[in-house]
Design an enzyme around this catalytic site. Structure first.
Site, PDB file in Angstrom:
ATOM      1  N   CYS B  33      15.608  87.379  58.340  1.00  0.00           N
ATOM      2  CA  CYS B  33      14.760  86.259  58.763  1.00  0.00           C
ATOM      3  C   CYS B  33      13.303  86.501  58.399  1.00  0.00           C
ATOM      4  CB  CYS B  33      14.818  86.049  60.267  1.00  0.00           C
ATOM      5  SG  CYS B  33      16.439  86.150  60.953  1.00  0.00           S
ATOM      6  N   CYS B 102       9.285  81.413  64.218  1.00  0.00           N
ATOM      7  CA  CYS B 102       8.683  82.744  64.328  1.00  0.00           C
ATOM      8  C   CYS B 102       8.294  83.038  65.779  1.00  0.00           C
ATOM      9  CB  CYS B 102       7.451  82.854  63.435  1.00  0.00           C
ATOM     10  SG  CYS B 102       7.757  82.353  61.731  1.00  0.00           S
TER      11      CYS B 102
HETATM   12 ZN   LIG Z   1       7.472  84.089  60.304  1.00  0.00          ZN
END
Ligand SMILES: [Zn+2]
Ligand SMILES: Cc1ncc(COP(=O)(O)O)c(C=O)c1O
Lengths: 387, 151
Positions: B33, B102
């Site tokens: 990720c 995030c």
């Molecule tokens: Zn990020």
């Protein structure tokens, strides 16, 4: 150390040079006639286009009749691939390319795959180069097109274009190359390299954005991409963007004249940066072959840190660069180019690309070498991956 | 693209580091990720007396890590569990939409540390934190972790 502005993203786009701007200006306000008009006033514009066409042809080793102006590199890529596929669908439906082409190529290929064409993507190995043996092995009786980029936009690796061209010519297969990153920076000769179709884009060599050209070897009768008026010998419709065409011609002429010296100068900057980074920052890796490489490209993976964070801190120091990190692409996947050369995800996320051209100086390089190591140190101190 | 607050927390992140005698440690994320966060906590009498983090990630990941540690420091476990990624993003004057994934990192890392805290004491974390493990927690963000190999 004094803060500087360092533009190190010339693979994304370049500054338009003053000479190019000067050459373009009269075609906005003085010679603004439509080149297709009959009256003498339009003749200036018409002549300017033909002059630019000759400049492009000279740079490529082509004849002016083989050059067509288009809106950008993306258009040339789309035209070459979709045009060839449509023209030869009866003959075969197999295309050979690479997994690390620009999206203008990859997404065009995806469209063709949906239409029933089959694409073989040649491996590009950890040095980022296609091998001609792989190409030979991939060719089938129904192969109609090979499209391999001249130089990669992220890692700068130059492909064995002359060898690929020779194989394609021998087997009677059309060969297209996306030379957007190469033109103006490395020598290109469509005759010697047996190139049938070539895409180029002005903004990568100090001409403006939004103007490109396609080289179509005489006799390669792919269908038109833009239907409309009879411009460009009825091959590409749309009133010609005269000032931009003039700018493209001027820029390619200058780049070709300067190339022997300028490519050496820029390559020395590139090597100074690569060597300097290897010397100053532990646990880094240069991506892509060091020998067969664009003079202006440096691509480095910095372990344990993430690309967007690096870019933001570089930006605060006045340095413009690029990264293959997912967080800069707006998707969760890191660069397809870095994946294609076999980097693991974390390493790809920590990649930086610096790219240089005519306006780059040794002071720029030395400044990057000053500011980057402390940035890396700071981010590594914050990283759970660092030892 | 980022707010001034994000830039401030990115440039001068609070609570960076490790806690040698932490009694709660959580790590979430995956190199796939792009972002990884590890959080260390010192919990005394149900209060988070100290917290530190290490993050590999983009500007948004670093800034949310920093802000989230500030928001839980000195707070009770119950208060920390109530912290959402949305609240962290709001405290930073917002994040660009593509960066919201995030910010999940910080919320997850706090929960991961608390799972670790209860496990160390032989207490089942599920009724309190809501999850048994980091893996179970991350799979609940299916929409946000879309594209993750492990989701
Ligand atoms: Zn990020
Ligand atoms: C290799 C390559 N091909 C195609 C393009 C697209 O060119 P343009 O921006 O002119 O559409 C680019 C540049 O972005 C490129 O680097």
């Amino acid at each position: 150390m004094e803060k500087r502005f360092v533009y190190a993203d010339n693979a994304a786009t370049t500054r338009v040079s003053d000479e190019v701007v000067a050459a373009m200006l009269p075609y906005f306000t003085e010679y603004y006639g439509n080149p297709s008009a009959v009256y003498g006033f339009a003749g200036k514009a018409k002549t300017a286009i033909e002059n630019a066409r000759a400049q492009v042809a000279t740079a490529l080793g082509a004849t002016p009749g083989e050059i067509y102006f288009v809106s950008c590199g993306t258009e040339a890529d789309n035209w070459a691939l979709k045009g060839t596929a449509r023209m030869l669908a009866e003959k075969g439906r197999h295309i050979i390319s690479t997994p690390f082409e620009h999206h203008a190529i990859l997404h065009s290929l995806n469209t063709l795959e949906k239409e029933g064409f089959e694409v073989t993507y040649l491996p590009v190995y950890d040095n980022g180069r296609v091998r001609v043996e792989d190409l030979k092995a991939a060719i089938r009786p129904d192969t109609i097109l090979v499209s391999v980029m001249f130089a990669n936009n992220e890692i700068g690796t130059i492909q064995p274009i002359a060898e690929i061209g020779a194989v394609c010519r021998e087997r009677g297969i059309l060969f297209h190359t996306d030379a957007v990153q190469a033109i103006g920076h490395v020598p290109v000769d469509v005759q010697a390299m047996n190139i049938d179709m070539l895409s180029l884009s002005g903004h990568k060599f100090h001409a403006p954005k939004g103007i490109g050209a396609m080289y179509l070897r005489k006799g390669v009768g792919i269908p038109n991409f833009m239907d409309g008026g009879g411009q460009e010998k009825k091959r590409r419709a749309g009133t010609e963007n005269v000032p931009y065409i003039v700018g493209l011609g001027k820029a390619i002429e200058i780049a070709t004249q300067k190339l022997p010296e300028e490519s050496k100068r820029v390559a020395a900057l590139r090597d100074r940066l690569m060597d300097g980074l290897l010397e100053r920052i532990p646990d880094i890796k240069i991506n892509g072959d060091r020998e067969n490489r664009l003079p202006g490209n440096v691509n480095v993976s910095i372990k344990y840190v993430e690309g967007e964070s690096l870019l933001m801190m570089l930006d605060m120091q006045g340095v413009c660069a690029a990264s293959g990190s997912a967080c800069t692409s707006g998707s969760l996947d890191p660069s397809h180019v870095l994946m294609a050369i076999g980097l693991d995800h974390a390493t790809a996320h920590g990649s930086l690309r610096f790219s240089f051209a005519d306006y780059s100086t040794q002071e720029d390089i030395d400044y990057i070498l000053e500011v980057l190591p402390p940035i890396v140190e700071k981010l590594r101190a914050m990283s759970p991956l660092a030892k | 693209m980022y707010s001034e607050k994000v830039m401030d927390h990115f440039t001068n992140p609070r609570n960076v580091g490790e806690i040698a005698d932490a009694n709660a440690v959580g790590e979430v994320g995956n190199p796939t990720c792009g972002d990884i966060m590890r959080i260390y906590m010192k919990i005394e009498d149900g209060v988070i007396t100290d917290v530190k983090f290490k993050t590999f990630g983009c500007g948004a990941a670093v800034a949310t890590s920093s802000m989230a540690t500030e928001m839980v420091k000195g707070k009770t476990i119950a208060e920390a569990l109530a912290l959402t990624n949305k609240a962290v993003a709001e405290a930073l004057d917002g994040l660009p939409p593509i960066k919201m994934h995030c910010s999940v990192l910080a919320e997850d890392a706090i929960k991961a540390a608390l799972i670790d805290y209860y496990k160390r004491q032989g207490i089942d974390p599920k009724p309190i934190v809501g999850f048994d493990s980091v893996a179970e927690m991350e799979c609940c963000h299916g929409d946000l972790h879309e594209g993750c190999q492990h989701a």
